[in-house]
Enzyme design. Structure first.
Site, mmCIF file in Angstrom:
data_model
loop_
_atom_site.group_PDB
_atom_site.id
_atom_site.type_symbol
_atom_site.label_atom_id
_atom_site.label_comp_id
_atom_site.label_asym_id
_atom_site.label_seq_id
_atom_site.Cartn_x
_atom_site.Cartn_y
_atom_site.Cartn_z
ATOM 1 N N GLY A 13 0.844 -1.208 0.000
ATOM 2 C CA GLY A 13 0.000 0.000 0.000
ATOM 3 C C GLY A 13 0.870 1.246 0.000
ATOM 4 N N ARG A 74 1.005 -4.998 -5.567
ATOM 5 C CA ARG A 74 1.100 -6.237 -4.804
ATOM 6 C C ARG A 74 1.353 -7.313 -5.855
ATOM 7 N NH1 ARG A 74 -3.153 -3.570 -1.431
ATOM 8 N NH2 ARG A 74 -2.018 -2.960 0.435
ATOM 9 N N ASP A 105 5.598 -4.923 6.051
ATOM 10 C CA ASP A 105 6.114 -6.249 6.423
ATOM 11 C C ASP A 105 6.182 -7.231 5.252
ATOM 12 O OD1 ASP A 105 6.912 -6.417 8.994
ATOM 13 O OD2 ASP A 105 4.921 -6.863 9.802
ATOM 14 N N GLY A 106 5.134 -7.231 4.425
ATOM 15 C CA GLY A 106 5.080 -8.125 3.267
ATOM 16 C C GLY A 106 6.251 -7.833 2.341
ATOM 17 N N THR A 127 4.227 2.559 5.566
ATOM 18 C CA THR A 127 2.816 2.150 5.593
ATOM 19 C C THR A 127 2.079 3.066 6.556
ATOM 20 O OG1 THR A 127 1.253 0.491 6.412
ATOM 21 C CG2 THR A 127 3.494 0.259 7.202
ATOM 22 N N ILE A 128 0.833 3.406 6.199
ATOM 23 C CA ILE A 128 0.061 4.279 7.098
ATOM 24 C C ILE A 128 -0.373 3.541 8.355
ATOM 25 C CG2 ILE A 128 -0.798 5.721 5.197
ATOM 26 C CD1 ILE A 128 -3.587 4.277 5.742
ATOM 27 N N ASP A 129 -0.191 2.209 8.398
ATOM 28 C CA ASP A 129 -0.699 1.419 9.528
ATOM 29 C C ASP A 129 0.179 1.477 10.784
ATOM 30 O OD1 ASP A 129 -2.776 0.595 7.915
ATOM 31 O OD2 ASP A 129 -1.820 -1.287 7.332
ATOM 32 N N ASP A 131 2.339 -0.579 11.689
ATOM 33 C CA ASP A 131 2.204 -1.915 12.288
ATOM 34 C C ASP A 131 3.450 -2.781 12.079
ATOM 35 O OD1 ASP A 131 1.937 -2.180 9.554
ATOM 36 O OD2 ASP A 131 0.313 -3.633 9.651
ATOM 37 N N ARG A 173 -6.772 -2.920 8.455
ATOM 38 C CA ARG A 173 -7.428 -4.232 8.419
ATOM 39 C C ARG A 173 -6.985 -5.090 9.595
ATOM 40 N NH1 ARG A 173 -6.541 -5.797 2.564
ATOM 41 N NH2 ARG A 173 -7.884 -4.090 1.970
ATOM 42 N N ALA A 188 -12.964 10.726 20.725
ATOM 43 C CA ALA A 188 -14.013 9.717 20.463
ATOM 44 C C ALA A 188 -14.564 9.146 21.766
ATOM 45 C CB ALA A 188 -13.424 8.591 19.616
ATOM 46 N N LYS A 216 -23.801 15.143 27.509
ATOM 47 C CA LYS A 216 -23.232 15.044 26.154
ATOM 48 C C LYS A 216 -24.360 14.792 25.157
ATOM 49 C CE LYS A 216 -19.186 13.066 23.955
ATOM 50 N NZ LYS A 216 -17.819 12.693 24.315
ATOM 51 N N GLN A 254 -7.278 8.558 3.226
ATOM 52 C CA GLN A 254 -6.262 8.525 4.292
ATOM 53 C C GLN A 254 -4.880 8.167 3.767
ATOM 54 O OE1 GLN A 254 -8.284 6.374 7.929
ATOM 55 N NE2 GLN A 254 -9.279 5.827 6.026
HETATM 56 P P1 ADP Z 1 3.080 -4.480 2.645
HETATM 57 O O1 ADP Z 1 4.469 -4.437 2.159
HETATM 58 O O2 ADP Z 1 2.463 -3.113 2.744
HETATM 59 O O3 ADP Z 1 2.918 -5.313 3.907
HETATM 60 P P2 ADP Z 1 1.932 -6.646 1.090
HETATM 61 O O4 ADP Z 1 1.765 -7.559 2.246
HETATM 62 O O5 ADP Z 1 0.830 -6.548 0.097
HETATM 63 O O6 ADP Z 1 2.176 -5.143 1.524
HETATM 64 O O7 ADP Z 1 3.284 -7.070 0.355
HETATM 65 C C1 ADP Z 1 3.733 -6.394 -0.795
HETATM 66 C C2 ADP Z 1 4.385 -7.365 -1.716
HETATM 67 O O8 ADP Z 1 5.514 -7.964 -1.067
HETATM 68 C C3 ADP Z 1 3.524 -8.556 -2.109
HETATM 69 O O9 ADP Z 1 2.666 -8.283 -3.167
HETATM 70 C C4 ADP Z 1 4.575 -9.574 -2.516
HETATM 71 O O10 ADP Z 1 5.072 -9.320 -3.794
HETATM 72 C C5 ADP Z 1 5.667 -9.316 -1.502
HETATM 73 N N1 ADP Z 1 5.461 -10.239 -0.384
HETATM 74 C C6 ADP Z 1 4.504 -10.196 0.555
HETATM 75 N N2 ADP Z 1 4.570 -11.267 1.382
HETATM 76 C C7 ADP Z 1 5.605 -12.001 0.951
HETATM 77 C C8 ADP Z 1 6.190 -13.243 1.375
HETATM 78 N N3 ADP Z 1 5.718 -13.917 2.408
HETATM 79 N N4 ADP Z 1 7.248 -13.710 0.687
HETATM 80 C C9 ADP Z 1 7.744 -13.027 -0.367
HETATM 81 N N5 ADP Z 1 7.230 -11.868 -0.823
HETATM 82 C C10 ADP Z 1 6.179 -11.353 -0.193
HETATM 83 O O1 F6P Z 2 -1.729 -1.360 4.626
HETATM 84 C C1 F6P Z 2 -2.253 -0.121 4.256
HETATM 85 C C2 F6P Z 2 -3.754 -0.204 4.070
HETATM 86 O O2 F6P Z 2 -4.232 1.079 3.693
HETATM 87 C C3 F6P Z 2 -4.543 -0.730 5.266
HETATM 88 O O3 F6P Z 2 -4.776 0.230 6.265
HETATM 89 C C4 F6P Z 2 -5.802 -1.168 4.595
HETATM 90 O O4 F6P Z 2 -6.447 -2.134 5.369
HETATM 91 C C5 F6P Z 2 -5.316 -1.725 3.278
HETATM 92 O O5 F6P Z 2 -4.058 -1.125 3.021
HETATM 93 C C6 F6P Z 2 -6.239 -1.450 2.136
HETATM 94 O O6 F6P Z 2 -5.708 -2.039 1.005
HETATM 95 P P1 F6P Z 2 -6.239 -1.761 -0.480
HETATM 96 O O7 F6P Z 2 -5.473 -0.592 -0.985
HETATM 97 O O8 F6P Z 2 -5.898 -3.002 -1.204
HETATM 98 O O9 F6P Z 2 -7.695 -1.466 -0.394
#
Ligand code: ADP
Ligand code: F6P
Length: 322
Positions: A13, A74, A105-106, A127-129, A131, A173, A188, A216, A254
């Site tokens: 993202g 992705r 992380d991905g 990432t905006i999360d 996380d 998510r 809130a 309130k 966002q």
């Molecule tokens: P983010 O980097 O924001 O966590 P994603 O989880 O969608 O977003 O991961 C981005 C890209 O990184 C994926 O589309 C994929 O190409 C690669 N990726 C994600 N998970 C894995 C994994 N377990 N092993 C190898 N590549 C990955």
């Molecule tokens: O990881 C960033 C994020 O914006 C999450 O906050 C959200 O759940 C997800 O990506 C939305 O993904 P997509 O762009 O595929 O709708």
């Protein structure tokens, strides 16, 4: 092996500040005597050879822009052995000795796989999360929080005028950091996040009724995307309290917009550090922000870390929301 040419890509993202990170990577690399290749569309571009030369002017006029000029994607193919092998072949073909990967992380898992195949990679958390366990801060979080806060402030005007309740969905998510911070910032009545289980009667209905007793007249409930359907939550709140309740999904607004000072500065520092490591021949690391410093960790170590949710801040938010 001495690193002469590095590649840079954005993945997963998008997040405001990614452009500032790309700019920092490109300029630092050139200042350190390295060549830089931009890779479009995340790992897809690496697989397809969508790779181009960058110079100091390639990143002019982008520090203030949201999104990513490199595009992002992705890439399911990259998660396979075949995809990683194709990417490695292209690194050889284009003379890329190391890569800076900006993402979540991905994307770091992908960077780990490439490093394992002999292409040193450095991950920058974007990432905006917010996380990612290894770092206290991820690029884009501050801008997203401020955007969400501004949007909810606008919503508050109409919620207050009509003496209603608003149930607002913010992104996340699997992560409630954005919801927590936004919820605190907008005052809130309740904040719902995926990390903390909640009791509908106690944590929403009773909270509303308690503050209703002290006068309130309008209520904001902030809900992280991963918790559930805000339209259903709003319907239930209205049924149980008799207060007219509307649901609002903030959505992808966002993820956009001009990055804040914090995101631009953080991205600049992280980009610099990533290239400094590669220049020294160090790979398989991720950049992190800890105790007010830009530091780095081994990718495996970073991916195995945990980030406990900030329960104290969560409790504090409920304490002062009455
Ligand atoms: P983010 O980097 O924001 O966590 P994603 O989880 O969608 O977003 O991961 C981005 C890209 O990184 C994926 O589309 C994929 O190409 C690669 N990726 C994600 N998970 C894995 C994994 N377990 N092993 C190898 N590549 C990955
Ligand atoms: O990881 C960033 C994020 O914006 C999450 O906050 C959200 O759940 C997800 O990506 C939305 O993904 P997509 O762009 O595929 O709708």
């Amino acid at each position: 092996m001495a690193i002469k040419t590095i590649g840079v890509l954005t993945s997963g993202g998008d997040a405001p500040g990614m452009n500032a990170a790309v700019r920092s990577v490109v300029r630092t690399a050139i200042a350190m005597g390295l060549n830089v290749k931009g890779i479009h569309h995340g790992y897809n571009g690496l697989i397809e050879g969508d790779i181009f030369d960058m110079n100091v002017r390639s990143v002019s006029d982008i520090i203030h822009r949201g999104g990513t000029v490199l595009y992002t994607a992705r890439s399911p193919l990259f998660k396979t052995e075949e995809g990683v092998n194709l990417a490695v072949e292209n690194c050889k073909k284009f003379g890329i000795d190391g890569i800076v990967v900006i993402g979540g992380d991905g994307s770091f898992r992908g960077a780990r796989d490439l490093s394992l195949k002999g292409i040193p990679c450095i991950g920058i958390p974007g990432t905006i999360d917010n996380d990612i366990a290894s770092t206290e801060y991820t690029i884009g979080f501050d801008t997203a929080m401020n955007t969400a806060m501004e949007m909810v402030d606008k919503l508050r005007d109409t919620t207050q005028s009509h003496e209603r309740c608003s149930v607002v969905e913010v992104m996340g998510r699997r992560a409630g950091w954005l919801a927590l911070q936004t919820g605190i910032a907008v005052g809130a009545t309740s904040i719902l996040v995926p990390e903390v289980s909640f009791n509908f009667e106690n944590d929403i209905i009773n909270e509303i009724k308690l503050s209703q007793k002290t006068g309130k007249m309008h209520y904001i409930i902030v809900v992280a995307e991963g918790v559930g359907n805000v339209h259903e939550i709003a319907k239930l709140v209205e049924e149980k309290t008799g207060i007219v309740t509307r649901a609002t999904v903030l959505g992808h607004v966002q993820r956009g917009g001009s990055p804040t000072v914090r995101d631009r500065v953080m991205a600049s520092g992280m980009g610099y550090e990533a290239v400094r490591l590669l220049k020294e021949g160090i790979g398989n690391r991720v950049i992190a922000y800890r105790d007010n410093k830009v530091v780095n960790f081994d990718i495996y170590e970073a991916l195995n870390m945990e980030k406990p949710f900030d329960i104290e801040a969560y409790k504090m938010a409920y304490t002062i929301s009455i």
